[in-house]
Design an enzyme around this catalytic site. Structure first.
Site, short mmCIF file in Angstrom:
data_model
loop_
_atom_site.label_atom_id
_atom_site.label_comp_id
_atom_site.label_asym_id
_atom_site.label_seq_id
_atom_site.Cartn_x
_atom_site.Cartn_y
_atom_site.Cartn_z
CE LYS A 103 20.96 52.31 91.90
NZ LYS A 103 22.29 52.64 91.36
CD GLU A 124 22.11 42.22 77.65
OE1 GLU A 124 21.90 42.12 78.86
OE2 GLU A 124 21.58 43.06 76.91
CD GLU A 138 11.59 49.33 78.42
OE1 GLU A 138 12.09 48.64 77.50
OE2 GLU A 138 10.45 49.79 78.38
CB CYS A 145 19.38 47.05 75.87
SG CYS A 145 18.60 48.48 75.16
P1 NDP Z 1 22.08 46.10 86.23
O1 NDP Z 1 20.81 45.34 86.15
O2 NDP Z 1 23.21 45.52 86.94
O3 NDP Z 1 21.80 47.51 86.96
C1 NDP Z 1 20.81 48.39 86.52
C2 NDP Z 1 20.44 49.31 87.68
O4 NDP Z 1 19.85 48.55 88.72
C3 NDP Z 1 21.64 50.01 88.29
O5 NDP Z 1 21.26 51.31 88.70
C4 NDP Z 1 21.93 49.13 89.49
O6 NDP Z 1 22.67 49.75 90.50
C5 NDP Z 1 20.52 48.79 89.95
N1 NDP Z 1 20.44 47.61 90.79
C6 NDP Z 1 21.30 46.56 90.88
N2 NDP Z 1 20.86 45.66 91.81
C7 NDP Z 1 19.69 46.15 92.29
C8 NDP Z 1 18.75 45.69 93.27
N3 NDP Z 1 18.91 44.55 93.92
N4 NDP Z 1 17.65 46.44 93.52
C9 NDP Z 1 17.46 47.61 92.86
N5 NDP Z 1 18.32 48.10 91.95
C10 NDP Z 1 19.42 47.39 91.65
O7 NDP Z 1 22.41 46.51 84.76
P2 NDP Z 1 23.64 47.33 84.23
O8 NDP Z 1 23.71 48.65 84.90
O9 NDP Z 1 24.81 46.44 84.25
O10 NDP Z 1 23.17 47.64 82.73
C11 NDP Z 1 23.27 46.72 81.74
C12 NDP Z 1 21.93 46.01 81.51
O11 NDP Z 1 20.90 46.96 81.23
C13 NDP Z 1 22.00 45.10 80.32
O12 NDP Z 1 21.43 43.85 80.63
C14 NDP Z 1 21.15 45.81 79.27
O13 NDP Z 1 20.59 45.01 78.32
C15 NDP Z 1 20.14 46.53 80.10
N6 NDP Z 1 19.61 47.67 79.37
C16 NDP Z 1 18.36 47.57 78.81
C17 NDP Z 1 17.83 48.59 78.05
C18 NDP Z 1 16.45 48.49 77.47
O14 NDP Z 1 15.93 49.48 77.03
N7 NDP Z 1 15.85 47.34 77.45
C19 NDP Z 1 18.60 49.83 77.83
C20 NDP Z 1 19.89 49.84 78.46
C21 NDP Z 1 20.38 48.78 79.20
P3 NDP Z 1 24.29 49.64 90.44
O15 NDP Z 1 24.71 50.35 89.25
O16 NDP Z 1 24.77 50.24 91.64
O17 NDP Z 1 24.58 48.16 90.36
#
Ligand code: NDP
Length: 493
Positions: free
Chosen positions: A182, A389, A257, A291
């Protein structure tokens, strides 16, 4: 094939079982170009029914042996072919990535090349999965076999859309797993585009299924689905916690992650010019939507004022602009939601610290989610802008007195994804490297990441490692096989 409804605005279907299929409820949502705020595509708003179809297709592909039982060489060759296709289509994919997420085109090109490299690397690693002979103290042959975990559910964020997909798909496929992916709701387009080539590269139907939609309606059903054995998640710590709780229900394997609030630490003996560049690059690359962004900039007091002045002066010259302009160094933020969030943090920062540069939206742009590169200084590490963050171009500069002081501040964070140390003193640097609680420590640099080296967090930045052989491990089970070599009865009864 994905189908278009009118010029430049494409409508996509879900990619399930090797075919493009509409969502069960037939609903779609709009994908926005964050630089123009215009609709650039429509994608399905998938629900649990669609996830169920995708999970069953992935299960069927796994059980049928069309993937896991293919020779490792065969799987590897398909990954090489996919890598080659992606590399040859790099300009087109980079442009789409840039339009969809607001990422400067030059950075998008780097990302797409890294995507291809990731598939190549794991294509090579597919043939390096090896078992073990265990030296048991008996007349027996004891083996450890490595087997794929099964169906992997992979949920990714919007900041490096196709690269995050590659970090998850490539090792899973090399291991022999099948996948339900997804993408983030904001940036699904490049992942959908590469599905157009799966048949051409001989990836069997059902091996990779792509389900677009929202976290609660499309992500949560992946986490809950009984046919899915493992969840690989990249995203925020808050969603990571929800996923971990949900995965407990059916004891799914989970790798997380998550986010960070990474310290970028500058000692007075660092090369000054490199240090200033490193501080800016560390926090403003990809609009700060990284991130591992070096969003806490720790500077030794001996050079503090000069350092802040130089950073501020250079930050004001960072070129903001349309993502497709090759001179652009910072594009818009990915979405209205993220833009509002960053503007809010800028207001919080104004109450907590002094403003060196920026502090608001970039006024030169009538449309688009453009935010000024912002530097707050004299920040206390207890401030919200130093603890939470922000995931945007906002730097918190914090002064420190001594090595011990720098270490204390750096480690005083719920996160532990990354850190960087800038100094020419090898002894001091190595003491810091050992004592910092982070999954990666850069020395005299910040941000380079390689598919050959492990990636992941300490503390609330998550657990499990991606990339390198570590990334493959997360998709493998270990089966012990005991072969009795005695022909006599066991003789117990
Ligand atoms: P989110 O946690 O909001 O979303 C990440 C993914 O999870 C999206 O596909 C989202 O869908 C999905 N999601 C949201 N709610 C649920 C749920 N209840 N159950 C299952 N899936 C769900 O993060 P962001 O997309 O806003 O990305 C930013 C974050 O990602 C930052 O905190 C960043 O640090 C982290 N990140 C970490 C990295 C690493 O390597 N450690 C690398 C890149 C980013 P939808 O988009 O529809 O909300």
């Amino acid at each position: 094939m994905a189908t278009g409804i009118k010029a430049n605005v494409k409508t996509y279907d879900l990619f399930i079982d090797g075919k493009w299929q509409p969502s069960a409820k037939g609903k779609t949502y709009e994908v926005i170009d964050p630089s123009t705020e215009e609709v650039i595509a429509h994608v399905p708003d998938a629900t649990a029914e669609d996830v169920d179809r995708a999970a069953k297709a992935a299960r069927q592909a796994f059980e049928s042996g069309s993937w896991a039982s293919m020779t490792a060489q065969g799987r590897g060759r398909i990954l090489f072919r996919l890598a080659e296709k992606i590399r040859s289509e790099m300009p087109k994919l980079a442009e789409l990535e840039s339009r969809n997420g607001g990422k400067p085109i030059v950075e998008a090109e780097f990302d797409i090349n890294d995507v291809a490299t990731c598939f190549e690397y794991y294509g090579g690693l597919a043939t390096k999965i090896q078992g073990h002979v265990n030296p048991v103290p008996d007349n027996a042959l004891s083996l450890s076999l490595r087997e794929p975990v099964g169906v992997a559910g992979q949920i990714i964020p919007w900041n490096y859309p196709l690269l995050m997909a590659a970090w998850k798909l490539a090792p899973a496929l090399a291991a022999g797993c099948t996948c339900v992916l997804k993408p983030a709701e904001q940036t699904p387009l490049t992942a959908l585009e590469i599905a157009n080539w799966f048949e051409e590269v001989d990836l069997p139907p059902g091996v990779v299924n792509i389900v677009t939609g929202f976290g609660e309606s499309a992500g949560a059903p992946i986490v809950n689905h009984p046919e899915i054995n493992k969840i690989a998640f990249t995203g925020s710590a808050s969603v990571g916690k929800i996923i971990l709780r949900a995965a407990a229900e059916n004891i799914k394997r989970v790798t997380l992650e998550l986010g960070g609030k990474s310290p970028n630490i500058f000692f007075a003996d660092a090369d000054f010019e490199n240090a200033i560049d490193g501080a800016l690059f560390g926090v403003f690359i990809n609009q700060g939507e990284v991130c591992s962004a070096g969003s806490r900039i720790l500077v030794e007091k001996k050079i503090y004022s000069k350092f802040v002045d130089a950073m501020v002066e250079k930050a004001k010259r960072i070129k903001l602009g349309p993502p497709l302009d090759r001179d652009t160094k910072m594009g818009p933020l990915v979405s209205k939601e993220q833009y509002d969030r960053v503007l809010q943090y800028q207001e919080i920062g104004k109450k907590e610290a002094k403003v060196g540069a920026g502090g608001g939206r970039a006024k030169a742009f009538g449309k688009g989610y453009y935010v000024e590169p912002t530097i707050f200084y004299d920040v206390d590490n207890s401030a919200r802008i130093a603890r939470e963050e922000i995931f945007g171009p906002v730097a918190a500069v914090i002064p420190f007195d001594s090595e011990a002081d720098a270490l204390r501040i750096a480690n005083d964070s719920p996160y532990g994804l990354a850190a960087a140390v800038w100094s020419r003193d090898i002894f001091k640097t190595m003491r810091m490297v050992k004592a910092l609680r982070a999954g990666i420590v850069w020395v005299n640099h910040m941000q380079p990441t390689y598919v050959e080296a492990p990636w992941g967090g300490y503390k609330q930045s998550g657990f499990g490692r991606e990339l390198g052989p570590w990334g493959l491990e997360e998709y493998l089970e270990t089966k012990q096989v005991h072969i009795n070599l005695n022909e006599q009865p066991i003789g117990w009864y």
